[in-house]
Design a protein around this motif. Structure first.
Motif, PDB file in Angstrom:
ATOM      1  N   ILE A 166       0.867  -1.174   0.000  1.00 18.20           N
ATOM      2  CA  ILE A 166       0.000   0.000   0.000  1.00 18.20           C
ATOM      3  C   ILE A 166       0.905   1.226   0.000  1.00 18.20           C
ATOM      4  CG2 ILE A 166      -1.826   1.206   1.271  1.00 18.20           C
ATOM      5  CD1 ILE A 166      -1.918  -1.649   2.864  1.00 18.20           C
ATOM      6  N   LYS A 167       0.591   2.173  -0.862  1.00 12.73           N
ATOM      7  CA  LYS A 167       1.386   3.399  -0.896  1.00 12.73           C
ATOM      8  C   LYS A 167       0.481   4.589  -0.647  1.00 12.73           C
ATOM      9  CE  LYS A 167       4.440   1.383  -4.203  1.00 12.73           C
ATOM     10  NZ  LYS A 167       3.831   0.849  -5.421  1.00 12.73           N
ATOM     11  N   SER A 168       0.803   5.357   0.377  1.00 14.98           N
ATOM     12  CA  SER A 168       0.004   6.538   0.661  1.00 14.98           C
ATOM     13  C   SER A 168       0.872   7.530   1.418  1.00 14.98           C
ATOM     14  CB  SER A 168      -1.199   6.157   1.527  1.00 14.98           C
ATOM     15  OG  SER A 168      -0.718   5.730   2.787  1.00 14.98           O
ATOM     16  N   ILE A 169       0.431   8.740   1.464  1.00 11.67           N
ATOM     17  CA  ILE A 169       1.168   9.759   2.221  1.00 11.67           C
ATOM     18  C   ILE A 169       1.210   9.370   3.692  1.00 11.67           C
ATOM     19  CG2 ILE A 169       1.091  12.186   2.954  1.00 11.67           C
ATOM     20  CD1 ILE A 169       0.148  12.875   0.156  1.00 11.67           C
ATOM     21  N   GLU A 170       0.121   8.757   4.153  1.00  8.52           N
ATOM     22  CA  GLU A 170       0.058   8.316   5.549  1.00  8.52           C
ATOM     23  C   GLU A 170       1.152   7.295   5.851  1.00  8.52           C
ATOM     24  OE1 GLU A 170      -1.251   9.158   9.014  1.00  8.52           O
ATOM     25  OE2 GLU A 170      -2.110  10.116   7.235  1.00  8.52           O
ATOM     26  N   ASP A 171       1.310   6.339   4.902  1.00  6.49           N
ATOM     27  CA  ASP A 171       2.304   5.272   5.064  1.00  6.49           C
ATOM     28  C   ASP A 171       3.720   5.852   5.062  1.00  6.49           C
ATOM     29  OD1 ASP A 171       3.255   2.535   5.103  1.00  6.49           O
ATOM     30  OD2 ASP A 171       3.841   2.867   3.008  1.00  6.49           O
TER      31      ASP A 171
END
Lengths: 357, 517
Positions: free
Chosen positions: B44-49
């Motif tokens: 999963i790629k996200s700004i949160e991650d």
């Protein structure tokens, strides 16, 4: 030729030379002898200015070599030096070692210098080693090359700083013969050496150095056989006699003989009847000394071969029956037939025998 | 002994052996280059991650500041080249990276496939401008420049320039800086040569968006230009110290930077984006050979990049040879000074040696460039030669003096006794004998010097290593440039060592034997 006047050399804590005076004539072969640390090498190195002096002067052909105007270049051309450790230039081969000074320093023509060097090599029978490097030579060969290097500049004087100490005993004669050979060509030589028999053989004058001066000088005969002064006497006797500790309880006769034989051969001393000498020492030691020794401490035996006789000294005889109770006839007979004199020195607890040679 | 004489056959076998080892190393490197790490497709790629992950950025760039601000808990990896930061993400060394939008697009275009993808929206938006140092000349130049920018913005010239550099496929403009009329003076313009399309090197020429703007300004206002390609961080230091008048391009205008340097009027707007590796590779079926061929073509053939390598090699050889020569002369001089046995001189030499041995060569280089020779216009190459020779002399003089003192004192005495003077004795016998000890250590120092010239990129010298950086920043492919540079350094060192070995054999009398039979 060389005149040394009131030469003094001081270091901060010792003064090896305090007042040296000497006249050296052309063709002289002079050995400098004396105990260690009496400045023999220092004196030698002062003569070609490898060392500076504190005061006094050395005249070479009448001119003071310590004069600031005196040409050190000329001095070193005329006075060559041979070292104990040879000091051949390791990066040059034999022929270059000999040629380097004449060619680059004294501007000799290269072909003439080469011819001279080859002649020298021929004379010293090293012609096949022309292109060898110093590390390929034996000690005796190195010393021969060093001598050739020194005489390639046509010097009038050669200084030898212990030329035989780094050599095999068998090589000592080789150097001795070379020096004899050179002296025939009217070269003046000064030799510092510890080998008295060598000094005796090659030189015509001996300087005994002690107490910072030339303590006694004379011909080899005078110095070695009839030293006049007390310190010379002690030095000559000590350095020309065989000395060994022996003990009654663990006495090894054959060890004593083999050591004595080794000493005599090293000294180059010839005893006409070695067997007789052994026999006398055997009888004296076992039947006279050990039998009358009351304790079992070490005894010192000294043997010295003189020109006409042989001296044997037993010392450190502290608890000893000086009345001599010897019962065995046969040994008495042997002893009496050889001994020409017997001195009992109770004061110094020693007995001195004199044997016919 | 290590320098034992080799017969011809032995030497050949050595060379063959070395070549085989090099070949194996190259093959292994290429193997890992092709079969690089594969990312887990389902990540999963996200700004949160990204807040708890690793983020690759360019050292000293605006991206670094933004990353620290927005992701305080993430591990920030800093790279000296923007392309390295991008490549690190591609290779999986870092999960995320942060860079300008156009750089990521550029990377994908160059790779011929979508290797990187954007994560989320742009994180930051900054205007970019050109650095101006706070020095005398800029008091006059900066207002003129700003006036010029305002004009070209309004008349559409800037839009035209922007189109030329940011729309790929257009013909590249090349500028002739030497033909500029310098009647009003010459400006020193430092650029980061690895920052396309703002400032970079194409066909061995300095080009780029900002370069064109500056060039056109100078042409119109009669200023000459002295362009100095340099490392990004080196450029910043040089602008701050006033060594360079103007610098760079595409520099984000930030409040913090404004404290120490001036900016021109803003030229463009840049988007800062977070990116990650694209999940699926489009071209899985490209063969090994094809890949190598392609990479080779990009690295050497395209845009005549082999010329860059040749120029870099020339510079490296030039600096190495002169540093070795000057360093050797210096060490010999120090050695002679030491031989005088004067206490004062010895103290001085001790201090000299201890400073130069104790301070890293890079620091000495920077010290010379930015402080001691800051006000002079001495070229970086000459300053590098000076720094390297001083460093070299400190090490080599110690070796020399030790070897000279190890020569038996009897050699001196024998020469004196024959009538030789001090200098002749020293040269003819003592020094020649000490060479046998000196040369093996000297050889090591020479090789270490050649290798350490690779740091001169810091002071605007374009050596072999710097050139490979420049090429990497354009091709985004590190392996071929790095491998070939490594090979060139090795061959150069090997040849130098070979020459020194020959010299050693000449002076090595221990191996000279004379056997009549």
């Amino acid at each position: 030729m060389i005149e040394i006047k009131h030469l003094k050399k001081e270091y901060t804590n010792i003064t090896p030379l305090s007042d040296i005076n000497a006249v050296i004539n052309k063709g002289d072969v002079i050995s400098l002898i004396g105990p260690s640390g009496t400045g023999k090498s220092t004196l030698l190195r002062c003569i070609n200015r490898l060392n500076d002096v504190t005061s006094g002067e050395i005249l070479f052909h009448g001119e003071n070599i310590y004069d600031p105007k005196y040409s050190i270049h000329y001095l070193r051309q005329k006075i060559g030096m041979i070292f104990q450790s040879f000091n051949l230039f390791n990066n040059l081969n034999v022929i270059d070692n000999i040629m380097v000074a004449p060619v680059s320093l004294y501007k000799k023509d290269k072909t003439t210098a080469y011819k001279n060097a080859i002649e020298l090599l021929d004379r010293f029978s090293l012609k096949d080693k022309e292109k060898c490097y110093p590390h390929e030579l034996s000690g005796g060969q190195k010393q021969r090359v060093a001598i050739m290097r020194a005489i390639a500049t046509d010097p009038e004087v050669l200084l030898f700083d212990e030329p035989t100490s780094a050599l095999d005993p068998t090589m000592v004669d080789e150097v001795g013969n070379i020096i004899k050979d050179l002296s025939e060509k009217q070269l003046t030589m000064l030799i510092v050496t510890h080998e008295l028999s060598f000094a005796r053989k090659v030189s015509n004058r001996i300087f005994y150095l002690d107490e910072g001066i030339i303590y006694e000088e004379g011909t080899p005969d005078e110095i070695f056989n009839n030293p006049k002064k007390i310190k010379t006497q002690e030095f000559i006797f000590k350095s020309t006699s065989f000395e060994k500790n022996i003990n009654k309880d663990k006495f090894d006769l054959y060890m004593l003989f083999s050591d004595l034989a080794k000493y005599l051969s090293e000294q180059g001393t010839r005893v006409s009847n070695l067997y007789d000498l052994y026999l006398v020492i055997e009888e004296l030691t076992i039947n006279e000394i050990f039998k009358n020794q009351l304790d079992n401490k070490d005894i010192i035996i000294r043997v010295r071969v003189n020109n006409n006789n042989i001296t044997i000294i037993y010392s450190n005889l502290q608890d000893f029956n000086y009345e001599f109770t010897n019962t065995e006839d046969i040994s008495n007979k042997i002893i009496n037939s050889k001994i020409i004199d017997k001195t009992i020195d109770k004061e110094n607890s020693r007995i001195i025998y004199l044997l016919d040679k | 002994m290590s320098f034992s004489s080799k017969n011809k056959k032995g030497l050949n076998i050595d060379i063959i052996f070395i070549l085989i080892i090099i070949f194996i190393i190259i093959i292994l490197c290429l193997y890992f280059f092709v079969f690089k790490k594969k990312n887990d497709v389902n990540q999963i790629k996200s700004i949160e991650d990204a807040k708890h992950s690793t983020i690759a950025v360019l050292t000293g760039s605006n991206a670094e500041n933004v990353a620290h601000e927005l992701f305080p808990e993430a591990t920030i990896q800093t790279y000296n080249l923007n392309s390295d930061a991008l490549y690190a993400v591609d290779m999986g060394n870092a999960k995320y990276g942060m860079a300008l939008e156009f750089a990521i697009i550029d990377y994908n275009l160059n790779s011929g496939e979508n290797r990187l993808e954007f994560v989320g929206d742009a994180l930051d938006e900054k205007y970019t401008g050109i650095f101006f140092a706070r020095n005398e000349i800029n008091k006059k130049v900066l207002p003129l420049f700003n006036e010029y920018i305002k004009r070209i913005k309004s008349d559409g010239t800037l839009a035209e320039i922007d189109k030329r550099w940011f729309n790929h496929g257009d013909e590249i403009l090349v500028f002739d800086f030497d033909k500029l009329d310098n009647s009003n003076g010459t400006l020193i313009y430092a650029i980061d040569s690895t920052y396309p399309p703002y400032t970079y090197i194409y066909n061995n020429q300095v080009v780029g968006f900002d370069v064109e703007v500056v060039y056109k300004f100078c042409k119109e206002y009669h200023y000459g230009l002295d362009v100095r390609p340099i490392d990004y961080s080196g450029m910043l230091v040089g602008i701050k110290s006033g060594k360079y008048d103007i610098g760079g391009g595409g520099n984000a205008i930030t409040e913090e930077r404004k404290k120490s340097v001036d900016f021109s009027e803003p030229l463009r707007k840049n988007k800062m984006c977070l990116f990650a590796k694209y999940n699926k590779s489009d071209n899985e079926n490209i063969t090994f050979i094809q890949k190598i061929k392609d990479s080779f073509r990009k690295t050497f053939i395209q845009e005549g990049r082999y010329k860059l390598f040749i120029d870099g090699l020339k510079s490296t050889i030039f600096m190495s040879i002169f540093s070795i020569l000057l360093g050797t002369i210096l060490s010999f001089a120090i050695c002679l000074l030491r031989l005088t046995n004067s206490n004062l001189i010895n103290k001085f030499c001790d201090i000299y040696v201890s400073i130069l041995e104790g301070v890293p060569i890079l620091v000495i280089l920077l010290l010379f460039y930015y402080i001691i020779f800051n006000s002079t216009s001495l070229k970086g190459e000459y300053i590098a030669i000076l720094a390297f020779s001083l460093n070299f002399s400190a090490y080599v003089s110690e070796t020399m003096i030790t070897a000279i003192k190890a020569v038996d004192i009897g050699q001196w005495e024998a020469a004196y006794a024959l009538g030789f003077g001090y200098w002749t004795t020293f040269i003819k016998f003592i020094f020649k004998q000490s060479l046998i000890q000196i040369i093996p250590v000297y050889k090591g120092e020479v090789i270490s010097l050649i290798k350490s010239t690779s740091i001169v990129g810091y002071i605007a010298v374009q050596d072999l290593t710097k050139m490979s950086d420049i090429v990497r920043s354009r091709t985004f492919e590190p392996f071929i440039p790095i491998l070939s540079v490594a090979l060139v350094y090795y061959i150069f060192s090997f040849l130098v060592a070979l020459v020194l070995n020959r010299i050693l054999l000449k002076f090595n009398w221990i191996n000279k034997n004379y056997n009549k039979n």
